[in-house]
Design a protein around this motif. Structure first.
Motif, PDB file in Angstrom:
ATOM      1  N   ARG A   1      -9.714   1.975   5.329  1.00 34.80           N
ATOM      2  CA  ARG A   1      -8.899   3.092   5.213  1.00 34.80           C
ATOM      3  C   ARG A   1      -9.441   4.149   5.038  1.00 34.80           C
TER       4      ARG A   1
ATOM      5  N   GLU B   1       1.024  -1.287  -0.033  1.00 38.21           N
ATOM      6  CA  GLU B   1      -0.050   0.087   0.197  1.00 38.21           C
ATOM      7  C   GLU B   1       0.932   1.168  -0.046  1.00 38.21           C
TER       8      GLU B   1
ATOM      9  N   GLU C   1      -3.757   3.407  10.318  1.00 42.99           N
ATOM     10  CA  GLU C   1      -4.898   3.908   9.538  1.00 42.99           C
ATOM     11  C   GLU C   1      -5.976   2.939   9.306  1.00 42.99           C
ATOM     12  N   THR C   2      -5.668   1.832   9.662  1.00 43.03           N
ATOM     13  CA  THR C   2      -6.764   0.592   9.075  1.00 43.03           C
ATOM     14  C   THR C   2      -7.741   0.406  10.221  1.00 43.03           C
TER      15      THR C   2
ATOM     16  N   ILE D   1       0.300   2.012   7.915  1.00 47.11           N
ATOM     17  CA  ILE D   1      -1.010   1.451   6.826  1.00 47.11           C
ATOM     18  C   ILE D   1      -1.759   0.824   8.050  1.00 47.11           C
TER      19      ILE D   1
END
Length: 542
Positions: free
Chosen positions: A505, A380, A478-479, A475
């Protein structure tokens, strides 16, 4: 145009049509105006009617283009049967056994014939009541019940095993599956003829095939979607069935996905990704089902669908999209607040699959409280411009030549879809849990092992692998997880409740409610891990 100037494939098709004493022949590349987007949109929406109402479809399985003839190649001698007398005292009538080489049937084995690698031809075959396959070495007649070959007129495709492998059998009339001897012996096998279950099998097969234009991802199976909709009476939205959304949303790409340069579908749809095959590195199955028909009563709905909004490109709900959004309400938890003691397992195409459901699993979790995450993309990266409600889409007046249904345009490298879909679970409304105003105050992390788990980096070493794997902390921070469905499974001698969630997200510019899907998660409900601390939240996924 003189008959001699017609491409060889078309000439042969005309000859076969005349010999069958049929009056009309429909050839897509001739009956659709080339380079006309308007005519293409209109005609592609009629594929269901053209093929479903045809007398017969001629399939040239082994040809690579319309310049080749399917009538000229001679039949090989090795297909000839050898007659052997069979002695018996039961009857005075002579009995013979015919011995021949093994016969290959299109569609019933791993078939790499050129016709079966193209996306558009899947619906052309399934929607046809009868198909005459001109295979490389012989002719095969296939109907909605069975197949017979040129070298052996004994019906094929009627065994118990064929119920699991073929989609075409009774596809147009699933109610006729009562005639199937397998269903008579094993009534639960009737589920394999269920229209929605077959839809997931269609997606399994469809993403193994190539499209010259990836924008045709919805259009190339629009006829099948219409047929399934008529049979099931369900509502179709961007490849997902509204009444079965908690199943259709749980597809899994096992990190094989990549975002296309042009907008094609919302992130919650399986059509939103280009799926890449990493040859020689795949350990995960190319495609699997979370639950077979035997487990359909064991899974429940854990989210509410509030709204689906689609912006149609051609006014066709089964065709191309300009944008789309989905509003859901369910249990919500940021990943950083997960408090299971066992480190998270990150599933990818090159690691052994792991499931809490022992019925499916090739590898059991390291602990009953282990969270299993599978991201859609292997890496990502932050994008300069996030996908919003209106993605970047091509102009209506684009001058690029279209790839028409069944056309012989050169195809790109084949992409293979690796996905997981839960099939046909029973509906069950989500139980509501108290919202958590401050998760950290209500659920303090008390052990150092839990701290390691909730730190965004989890390095995990497989027992039979030497490589370590970690995920980008930015990542994971923010998930968040939104629960969609749940089931009960056996873990050792005890039952375990498992929740299945979307990994989401935030989308830049969409405020606190706009998100995009980035994967799925399997959540064990051990000591309340799947319920306690989760808040009920409403969000929009684009």
């Amino acid at each position: 145009m003189a008959f001699e100037d017609i491409p060889a494939t078309f000439r042969d098709a005309i000859l076969v049509t005349r010999r069958l004493r049929c009056q009309y022949l429909w050839i897509d590349s001739l009956c659709i105006i080339q380079d006309s987007l308007e005519d293409w949109a209109r005609e592609s929406s009629q594929m269901q009617h053209y093929y479903k109402n045809s007398v017969l479809t001629i399939a040239t399985d082994h040809l690579t283009g319309d310049h080749e003839s399917f009538l000229e190649p001679p039949r090989p001698q090795y297909l000839t049967s050898v007659q052997v007398p069979f002695g018996t005292n039961v009857t005075v009538t002579p009995i013979y056994i015919y011995i021949r080489n093994r016969v290959h049937l299109p569609g019933y084995e791993n078939d790499s014939a050129p016709l079966n690698t193209r996306g558009w031809t899947l619906q052309e075959n399934l929607l046809s009541p009868r198909t005459l396959h001109y295979a490389e070495h012989q002719v095969v007649f296939e109907c909605q019940k069975y197949s017979v070959t040129e070298s052996d007129l004994s019906p094929r495709g009627t065994s118990d095993a064929d119920v699991f492998t073929t989609i075409k059998r009774f596809f147009l009339k699933p109610e006729c599956s009562r005639q199937d001897l397998s269903v008579s012996k094993y009534p639960t096998m009737a589920t394999y003829y269920d229209p929605i279950y077959r839809w997931y099998q269609i997606i399994l097969e469809y993403y193994k095939r190539s499209l010259t234009f990836e924008d045709d991802r919805f259009a190339a199976i629009s006829g099948l979607a219409r047929e399934i909709s008529q049979q099931s009476k369900m509502t179709y939205k961007a490849g997902i069935w509204v009444e079965d959304f908690h199943v259709g949303l749980l597809w899994n790409a096992s990190c094989r996905g990549s975002r296309p340069s042009k907008y094609r579908a919302p992130s919650w749809s399986w059509a939103s990704l280009d799926i890449n095959m990493h040859w020689g590195q795949n350990i995960n199955p190319l495609f699997e089902l979370y639950f077979g028909p035997k487990n359909q009563s064991a899974i429940y709905r854990e989210a509410d669908m509030l709204e689906v909004d689609l912006d149609l490109a051609d006014g066709d709900p089964y065709g191309r999209l300009l944008s789309g959004s989905l509003r859901l309400r369910g249990r919500w938890l940021p990943y950083r607040f997960w408090r299971g003691a066992t480190p998270t397992y990150f599933a990818t195409f090159w690691r052994k699959p792991m499931y809490h459901n022992i019925y499916r699993g090739l590898r059991t979790p390291d602990g009953r409280d282990q969270l299993i995450c599978s991201f859609d993309e292997e890496e990502e990266e932050e994008e300069e411009e996030e996908i919003g409600l209106l993605g970047e889409h091509e102009s209506e007046n684009e001058s690029e030549s279209r790839g028409l249904p069944g056309s012989s345009a050169a195809k790109p490298d084949m992409e293979t879809f690796g996905a997981s879909i839960c099939t046909h679970p029973q509906d069950h409304s989500a139980s509501k849990t108290p919202s958590s105003e401050n998760y950290e105050e209500q659920n303090p992390i008390s052990s150092s092992k839990s701290n390691d788990t909730c730190s965004s980096t989890s390095e995990i070493k497989d027992e039979d692998e030497e490589t370590l794997h970690s995920w980008d902390p930015a990542i994971l921070d923010e998930t968040s997880m939104l629960q969609i469905a749940s089931c009960t499974s056996s873990f050792g001698e005890r039952e375990l409740s498992i929740f299945y969630a979307l990994l989401l997200r935030p989308v830049v510019g969409q405020g606190d409610l706009g998100f995009r899907r980035v994967g799925i998660a399997e959540i064990p409900d051990v000591d309340g891990l799947g319920v306690n601390g989760w808040e009920s939240k409403e969000c929009t996924i684009v």
